[in-house]
Structures are given as C-alpha cells and as structure tokens.
Design an enzyme around this catalytic site. Structure first.
Site, PDB file in Angstrom:
ATOM      1  N   ARG A 112      -6.844  38.342  36.510  1.00 18.88           N
ATOM      2  CA  ARG A 112      -7.821  37.304  36.172  1.00 18.88           C
ATOM      3  C   ARG A 112      -7.340  36.663  34.883  1.00 18.88           C
ATOM      4  O   ARG A 112      -6.440  37.165  34.217  1.00 18.88           O
ATOM      5  CB  ARG A 112      -9.220  37.889  36.027  1.00 18.88           C
ATOM      6  CG  ARG A 112      -9.328  38.980  34.973  1.00 18.88           C
ATOM      7  CD  ARG A 112     -10.757  39.475  34.848  1.00 18.88           C
ATOM      8  NE  ARG A 112     -10.831  40.621  33.942  1.00 18.88           N
ATOM      9  CZ  ARG A 112     -11.942  41.221  33.573  1.00 18.88           C
ATOM     10  NH1 ARG A 112     -13.093  40.812  34.041  1.00 18.88           N
ATOM     11  NH2 ARG A 112     -11.941  42.239  32.752  1.00 18.88           N
ATOM     12  N   ASN A 169     -15.784  33.917  30.978  1.00 19.97           N
ATOM     13  CA  ASN A 169     -15.906  35.314  30.570  1.00 19.97           C
ATOM     14  C   ASN A 169     -14.878  35.620  29.500  1.00 19.97           C
ATOM     15  O   ASN A 169     -13.679  35.504  29.729  1.00 19.97           O
ATOM     16  CB  ASN A 169     -15.669  36.242  31.773  1.00 19.97           C
ATOM     17  CG  ASN A 169     -16.049  37.670  31.465  1.00 19.97           C
ATOM     18  OD1 ASN A 169     -17.229  37.965  31.244  1.00 19.97           O
ATOM     19  ND2 ASN A 169     -15.072  38.552  31.420  1.00 19.97           N
ATOM     20  N   GLU A 170     -15.352  35.966  28.324  1.00 23.70           N
ATOM     21  CA  GLU A 170     -14.485  36.431  27.232  1.00 23.70           C
ATOM     22  C   GLU A 170     -13.279  35.507  27.001  1.00 23.70           C
ATOM     23  O   GLU A 170     -12.128  35.890  27.261  1.00 23.70           O
ATOM     24  CB  GLU A 170     -14.031  37.864  27.477  1.00 23.70           C
ATOM     25  CG  GLU A 170     -15.186  38.846  27.519  1.00 23.70           C
ATOM     26  CD  GLU A 170     -14.743  40.302  27.560  1.00 23.70           C
ATOM     27  OE1 GLU A 170     -13.639  40.575  28.044  1.00 23.70           O
ATOM     28  OE2 GLU A 170     -15.522  41.151  27.124  1.00 23.70           O
ATOM     29  N   GLU A 208     -22.590  42.776  27.248  1.00 18.59           N
ATOM     30  CA  GLU A 208     -21.975  43.900  27.955  1.00 18.59           C
ATOM     31  C   GLU A 208     -21.784  45.056  26.986  1.00 18.59           C
ATOM     32  O   GLU A 208     -21.369  44.844  25.845  1.00 18.59           O
ATOM     33  CB  GLU A 208     -20.573  43.552  28.468  1.00 18.59           C
ATOM     34  CG  GLU A 208     -20.470  42.479  29.497  1.00 18.59           C
ATOM     35  CD  GLU A 208     -19.006  42.228  29.874  1.00 18.59           C
ATOM     36  OE1 GLU A 208     -18.155  43.113  29.645  1.00 18.59           O
ATOM     37  OE2 GLU A 208     -18.719  41.139  30.368  1.00 18.59           O
ATOM     38  N   TRP A 215     -10.078  51.393  30.491  1.00 11.86           N
ATOM     39  CA  TRP A 215      -8.894  50.661  30.032  1.00 11.86           C
ATOM     40  C   TRP A 215      -8.340  51.168  28.714  1.00 11.86           C
ATOM     41  O   TRP A 215      -7.458  50.560  28.141  1.00 11.86           O
ATOM     42  CB  TRP A 215      -9.198  49.167  29.947  1.00 11.86           C
ATOM     43  CG  TRP A 215     -10.545  48.828  29.374  1.00 11.86           C
ATOM     44  CD1 TRP A 215     -11.691  48.576  30.076  1.00 11.86           C
ATOM     45  CD2 TRP A 215     -10.910  48.737  27.989  1.00 11.86           C
ATOM     46  NE1 TRP A 215     -12.741  48.334  29.225  1.00 11.86           N
ATOM     47  CE2 TRP A 215     -12.287  48.423  27.936  1.00 11.86           C
ATOM     48  CE3 TRP A 215     -10.218  48.893  26.788  1.00 11.86           C
ATOM     49  CZ2 TRP A 215     -12.987  48.264  26.741  1.00 11.86           C
ATOM     50  CZ3 TRP A 215     -10.914  48.729  25.602  1.00 11.86           C
ATOM     51  CH2 TRP A 215     -12.274  48.418  25.585  1.00 11.86           C
ATOM     52  N   GLU A 260     -11.599  48.138  38.451  1.00 16.05           N
ATOM     53  CA  GLU A 260     -12.544  48.743  37.507  1.00 16.05           C
ATOM     54  C   GLU A 260     -13.405  49.834  38.145  1.00 16.05           C
ATOM     55  O   GLU A 260     -14.510  50.101  37.689  1.00 16.05           O
ATOM     56  CB  GLU A 260     -13.396  47.641  36.862  1.00 16.05           C
ATOM     57  CG  GLU A 260     -12.506  46.646  36.116  1.00 16.05           C
ATOM     58  CD  GLU A 260     -13.254  45.710  35.190  1.00 16.05           C
ATOM     59  OE1 GLU A 260     -13.282  45.977  33.991  1.00 16.05           O
ATOM     60  OE2 GLU A 260     -13.799  44.699  35.684  1.00 16.05           O
ATOM     61  N   LYS A 261     -12.863  50.487  39.173  1.00 19.52           N
ATOM     62  CA  LYS A 261     -13.689  51.480  39.879  1.00 19.52           C
ATOM     63  C   LYS A 261     -13.933  52.748  39.063  1.00 19.52           C
ATOM     64  O   LYS A 261     -14.831  53.511  39.374  1.00 19.52           O
ATOM     65  CB  LYS A 261     -13.080  51.821  41.237  1.00 19.52           C
ATOM     66  CG  LYS A 261     -11.662  52.312  41.212  1.00 19.52           C
ATOM     67  CD  LYS A 261     -11.170  52.539  42.633  1.00 19.52           C
ATOM     68  CE  LYS A 261      -9.674  52.733  42.702  1.00 19.52           C
ATOM     69  NZ  LYS A 261      -8.918  51.499  42.368  1.00 19.52           N
ATOM     70  N   PHE A 262     -13.125  52.970  38.007  1.00 19.86           N
ATOM     71  CA  PHE A 262     -13.365  54.143  37.171  1.00 19.86           C
ATOM     72  C   PHE A 262     -14.200  53.804  35.940  1.00 19.86           C
ATOM     73  O   PHE A 262     -14.331  54.619  35.025  1.00 19.86           O
ATOM     74  CB  PHE A 262     -12.033  54.780  36.752  1.00 19.86           C
ATOM     75  CG  PHE A 262     -11.220  55.239  37.931  1.00 19.86           C
ATOM     76  CD1 PHE A 262     -11.788  56.059  38.908  1.00 19.86           C
ATOM     77  CD2 PHE A 262      -9.908  54.833  38.092  1.00 19.86           C
ATOM     78  CE1 PHE A 262     -11.052  56.464  40.017  1.00 19.86           C
ATOM     79  CE2 PHE A 262      -9.167  55.235  39.192  1.00 19.86           C
ATOM     80  CZ  PHE A 262      -9.740  56.052  40.167  1.00 19.86           C
ATOM     81  N   HIS A 263     -14.729  52.599  35.904  1.00 15.67           N
ATOM     82  CA  HIS A 263     -15.586  52.183  34.786  1.00 15.67           C
ATOM     83  C   HIS A 263     -17.016  52.632  35.091  1.00 15.67           C
ATOM     84  O   HIS A 263     -17.486  52.503  36.217  1.00 15.67           O
ATOM     85  CB  HIS A 263     -15.536  50.658  34.670  1.00 15.67           C
ATOM     86  CG  HIS A 263     -16.026  50.112  33.361  1.00 15.67           C
ATOM     87  ND1 HIS A 263     -17.355  50.146  33.004  1.00 15.67           N
ATOM     88  CD2 HIS A 263     -15.365  49.511  32.332  1.00 15.67           C
ATOM     89  CE1 HIS A 263     -17.480  49.573  31.809  1.00 15.67           C
ATOM     90  NE2 HIS A 263     -16.285  49.184  31.383  1.00 15.67           N
TER      91      HIS A 263
END
Ligand code: GLA
Length: 674
Positions: free
Chosen positions: A115, A153-154, A310, A318, A358-361
């Site tokens: 992204r 975003n950011e 957020e 990360w 981001e599945k481990f977030h």
C-alpha cells in the site's frame, strides 16, 4: 462550501475502531454489529482501504456493499467515520498509469502488492483521488451514519519522498516559488562549495543517492517539499469533500512515531486532529512515549479535543518482538490518551483479519473470540468510557512548554553532524521524561509561538533556529519567562547555514553565553560536572563556552572542556530582563537532570506536585468541574490526595484516595479556575 461541524455528532466519548468488513460474509457483519452494541462501540472507520472494491474500473463505482454496510451500522446505532482509500490505489490504476509509481532515493521503482505506492506529484493520481473523494462525498454527505470524514491513511508512510520525474519537476517549481530565482537557490543551498553552482533550473534535481553526502540544504528542502506535496493531496481531497458535506474532516497523524510531516502545518488544515499511536515494545516505559504522542497531538491541534484514531488492544505485528499487552494495560493506555485530551478512543482494528499482512495484529475482537480476556477487556473499556461522557470538551492546561520543531528534527538528523551520538529525539525524550516523572503536564510548542503563558520553556534540541524565532525566545525571557536550552541548539538558520557570530549566537542575549567550539566525547567517555554541592555525570558532548554575562552554575571537572583556557563552564544561568535563561552544554540523563531542573523550577516559580513513581496524574478542566485522571502503572496501590467522586467506581474520595495496582481512577472534583 459547506460549514464544518467542530466535532462528530455523537453522544459522549467515541469508542470503536477501523472496520474492514469487506473481508467477511454478511452473517459476520450481523454478528459484528451485535457485538459492537454489546461493547459500547459507537464509531467505526470504514472504507480506508476499499478503493478496488468500490471503483472497480476507472470511473465505475459499485456502491452497493457500502450502502448496505452504512445502513446496517446506522440501524444498530453505530456512527461512521468514512474513509477515502487513497493510500492504496487499485491494481487497474497502476496498470493504466505506471508513471504514478513512486521511485525511491536509490532509484527503485516501487511495485504493486503493498500500500502507499503512489506518487504524490502524479497528475493521474491527483485526478483519481479527487474523483473518488468527490463521488464518495456526493453519495454519502447526507447519510445519517456519517459523522466524520477520514482522508487517506497516515500521510508520509510507508512512502514519503518520491524521486520520480514528476516529483522532480514539481520540486523545481516549489523551489522557484521559494527562492524566486537561481541566485536565491544558489545562495540558500551554499552551492559555491563543492562546485554545485546551478546555471539552469533544468539541472536542479532531487537529492538522489550520490557518491558522497548530498548538500544538506537541498535535502532539507526536499523534506519540506515532500511534506508540502502530501498536504496538497490532503487539501485536494478535503475540499472535494467539503463541497458536498458538513461533517468534520480529519486524517490520521502519527505524532512522534513518524517525523515525515510537519504536524504544526497539518494541524491548521484538519477540522480535528487524529492520531495513531502504537507502543514500542522495546521501551520499558512506553507510557512515557505514549504521553509524548498525546501531548503533541493536543498541542498541534491548539489544545482542542482530539481523536485517538488507532491504537492496539494488544500486540502489533510489525516490530521485531511484538509483546502482548498485560491485563489492564489496554485500559491504562486508552485512559492516558483521554487524560491528555482525547475525546475518542479507537483501535486498529475491530475484528482480527484471517488473511493478509496484518493477521497477527491484535484487534478488539481477537481470533480467540468472545471468550478471550481481550474481548472482555474491550467490553469493560466500553462500559468505563460510557461513564466518562461528561469529560468531553474539557481541556488540559500546562505551565510548561517543550519546543518541538519538525524542521529542526529533519535538519539535525542529516548526515555529517559532529557526533553520531547527537539525537534530537533522545534529548526531547530525556527532558520530557524528567518532567513526566516530576508530575509536570506539558504542551509542545514551536519557538515562534506566543509562549508568554508558560512559566517555563524547555528547548531540548533546537539545532535549527531562525533569527526571528530566537528573537521571540529572547523576548519571552525579557518578559519574565524561564528558558532552559540544551546543547547543539541555535546552530543553523532555515538554510542549514551556521549563524553569523557562531553557534548559539542568536540566543546569546537571552543566555549570556556563546559556544566557541563543540567538544564531542568518545563513545562511552563521560565527564563529571560540579553542580553546587553535587557531582553529576554527563556524556556524549561538551562545549567550550564563552561567557557573556551568565553565571557558571555547573563546571566541568573532566573532559576536553577542562583543557581550554576558559571557565570550564558546563551549565550557565543568566538573568535577562525579568526572566532567566539556562544553558546545559552536556548530555545529562534523566537522573542527572534532576538537580538541574529543580533549580530551574525554582526560577520559574513552579512547584511540581510530586514524584509518586509510576503514578501518572493529569487534570482536565471543564466548565463545571475538573477531572483528575490518575493512572497507576505500578504493581502496588498508590495514593493521591484528592476530594471528589470516582466516576468509574462511584466511590467518594475525601483527601487520600487509593488507586489499586494497575488501575485508573477518574475523579470529578471542584473547578480550579486558577
Ligand atoms: C497503521 C495503519 C493501520 C494498521 C496499523 C497496524 O497505524 O494506519 O492501517 O496497519 O498501523 O499497527
């Protein structure tokens, strides 16, 4: 243009997070909204990465799923912060406009599949973001669920600087605007040195990778230009939205965690400041980094309530080692942001993703489901925030300002500085930490701000300081303020050129001292300083100071400064006008700063409330009451002296009040109009 509302049309403190339901089938959506109701969620951010699923081909919009989603959320009493997904253009966009890809400093063309890959200066990208923002706002401006707009975003991560041909062309225009002509540019960049003199605008480029260090003034200007381009993209989208809609417009900052954008300038462009904050697992006192982020968010918004857009319920995914939050930590983090002025507590993200990067977030609804501790804490936090609605709009007040200047950060962190151990961020953290430990609530400020309302102004690292800003600081001291300046300040002007008269010259009137030579120390070398009766130890840096009226209150006992034919002055104090200017020329750690700052507090007429270790206490001031938020970061109970009612438990406090280990108390007290 429509008139903007100051705050989203919502009751109480906002609670929720990023909601990315396009990953899930409809039955999960229905479960989501039921669980949102159960946990007190009243605001979710939607559509932040949805470009490819909404604009399925250039100019072809499929609103069906977003219509359905907004209606479902509204029917369930959940308001929407509606995103423009311009941080992640679709695959078709890059296939059609390959020139819109970002080129990195070393010449790599950024590929698709992540992204944030689009060039801020690409005409095709700019046209596409305006088309999307316009279409989105036209469709949903009147939708009753939408209370806030979330642009992009950011900005600035993962990509800030862009070395593509269109960016270089835009850089030349920006420079022509800033300097008028090539003579102006040559002067500002000091191109007479190293044979860099320019004779034609077409020869001027971005500071791409080169055999040796690249002209620092050119690099600094490229950072300014990048910030300007990103903000121009924001303004394009914001104005496209404003043409249709009256809800406030925001974009999520990263306060002290990304230094690519000048948030003072951004704060003037958003209707409400929003911030994303993630704890650094390696920081054993991450609550202090959090407090810096929160105070900076409030400060760049001029003290107004802001949105914690957020943070994480537990681990991120990360960092090198992603530690999980311990029981109670999420609530302490959330309420610490609230204590420092946030009226909205949101997370990334609502439901943990099963696929993708981001599945481990962590998430509000973790992979472990509703039986997990994490979910129970989310429900409990929702209930707590539900009891704190009356804090909304109340303000934090500070008697101390710490200077934080993004341009000075950018300039100092360039290559070929006198020592690798100089760190702007480290000095700000050390001074801030000293103040935090002493229970002093601070604002951040720029050196050019009106500082007259502060008893003390601290400049931990103001390497770049314009003559006009130095004049402002001098007037502040003249008018009765106390100014505390740390080393490697007042060194260069806006063009990264050393001030005429030498280092610290623009502050010599206020401080009564100037710096003849920098004396960086070797790695691990230290130098003792006699400060009154005490011996404190500095490292990293010493200076050869030349006194111009200041008194010496700290003297080097060892190190290169003692070799000079001078007073070996390490720390000085100078009465100027009705105020006092302090200068500290070595690196003192947080403990060594203590006796020094105690003497500075005395000059400033400050009496810090106390040093209860691990207990963070911040007051918010409302129209009818004050609110004392006490966060106990320790494993044992802590006592505070307060009279009022704990809004979280209903208990009364009459003098000594105990905050249990790891808990938070929010006490309504009488107003303090002082
Ligand atoms: C950032 C982004 C989010 C998400 C989180 C993860 O803040 O804005 O989309 O990637 O990081 O921590």
């Amino acid at each position: 243009m429509t008139e903007q509302s100051p705050w989203p049309d919502l009751e109480g403190i906002a609670y929720g997070g990023d909601y990315n339901p396009e990953q899930w089938p409809r039955e999960v959506w229905r479960e989501d909204v039921a669980l949102m109701r159960e946990s007190g969620v009243n605001l979710v951010s939607v559509g932040i990465f949805s470009w490819a699923l909404v604009e399925t081909a250039e100019g072809v919009f499929d609103w069906s799923w977003l219509d359905e989603l907004l209606d479902l959320l509204h029917a369930n009493g959940v308001a929407v912060d509606l995103g423009t997904p311009t941080a992640s253009p679709p695959a078709w966009f890059f296939a059609t406009y390959p020139e819109a890809r970002v080129i990195s400093r070393d010449g790599t063309v950024m590929g698709f599949g992540a992204r944030g890959m689009a060039s801020h200066s690409s005409p095709a990208y700019r046209a596409a973001i305006v088309r999307y923002a316009d279409a989105l706002a036209a469709r949903y401006a009147e939708h009753p669920a939408v209370v806030l707009w979330h642009v992009h975003n950011e900005y600035g991560v993962p990509v800030g600087e862009d070395y593509s041909p269109q960016s270089v062309a835009a850089f030349r225009e920006w420079l022509a605007d800033r300097y008028g002509d090539l003579d102006g540019l040559n002067r500002a960049w000091g191109t007479a040195f190293w044979g860099q003199h320019y004779t034609d605008w077409s020869h001027v480029g971005a500071p791409a990778a080169a055999p040796s260090t690249v002209n620092p003034a050119q690099r600094l200007d490229f950072q300014r230009f990048t910030d300007h381009q990103l903000r121009a993209c924001f303004i394009l989208e914001r104005d496209a939205i404003r043409a249709h809609a009256s809800q406030p417009v925001t974009t999520n900052f990263m306060a002290n965690q990304s230094l690519t954008t000048d948030l003072w300038a951004w704060g003037r462009e958003v209707d409400i400041v929003s911030d994303d904050h993630y704890l650094w697992a390696a920081d054993e006192q991450a609550e202090i980094g959090l407090a810096i982020a929160a105070d900076l968010s409030r400060s760049v918004g001029g003290g107004k309530p802001w949105i914690l857009m957020e943070h994480s319920t537990s681990a991120v995914n990360w960092q090198p080692r992603n530690t999980a939050k311990r029981p109670g930590e999420m609530a302490r983090n959330s309420l610490a942001h609230l204590a420092r002025g946030a009226d909205a507590i949101l997370f990334f993200q609502w439901r943990a993703s099963r696929s993708g990067a981001e599945k481990f977030h962590s998430a509000m609804l973790p992979h472990g489901g509703t039986s997990s501790r994490g979910w129970k804490e989310v429900v409990d936090l929702g209930a707590k925030l539900g009891r704190l609605g009356e804090l909304r709009g109340s303000r934090v007040r500070s008697e101390v300002a710490v200077l934080w200047d993004f341009e000075s950060f950018w300039a100092q962190d360039l290559e070929w500085r006198p020592s690798d151990d100089l760190s702007h961020a480290e000095r700000i953290r050390a001074y801030y930490e000293r103040l935090w430990l002493d229970g002093v609530t601070v604002d951040f400020a720029l050196p050019g701000h009106d500082l007259s309302g502060y008893k003390l102004v601290v400049a931990p690292a103001q390497y770049l300081l314009s003559a006009a800003d130095a004049e402002n600081l001098t007037r502040y001291v003249e008018g009765g303020g106390t100014l505390l300046v740390s080393y490697f300040s007042g060194v260069v002007d806006e063009t990264d050129s050393v001030h005429e008269g030498g280092y610290l010259a623009p502050l010599r009137t206020a401080l009564g001292v100037r710096v003849e030579e920098f004396l960086p120390l070797r790695e691990h070398q230290t130098g003792q300083v006699a400060f009154g009766e005490q011996r404190i130890t500095g490292d990293v840096w010493q200076e050869h100071l030349v006194l111009e009226g200041a008194e010496v209150v700290g003297r080097y006992l060892e190190g290169p400064a003692t070799d000079e034919e001078s007073d070996a002055a390490a720390i000085t104090r100078h009465r100027h006008g009705a105020g006092t200017g302090w200068y500290v020329s070595t690196r003192l750690d947080v403990a060594a700063l203590r006796p020094v700052i105690d003497a500075v507090y005395a000059d400033a007429g400050l009496a810090p409330s106390g040093r209860a270790e691990g207990l963070e206490v911040v007051t918010r001031h409302g129209a009818d009451a004050d609110y004392v938020v006490a966060i106990n970061h320790r494993d044992e109970p802590a006592a505070i002296d307060v009279t009022g009612v704990d809004l979280l438990t209903g208990a009364s406090a009459d003098g000594a009040y105990t905050v249990p280990a790891g808990a938070v108390a929010v006490l309504r007290t009488g107003t303090d109009r002082a």
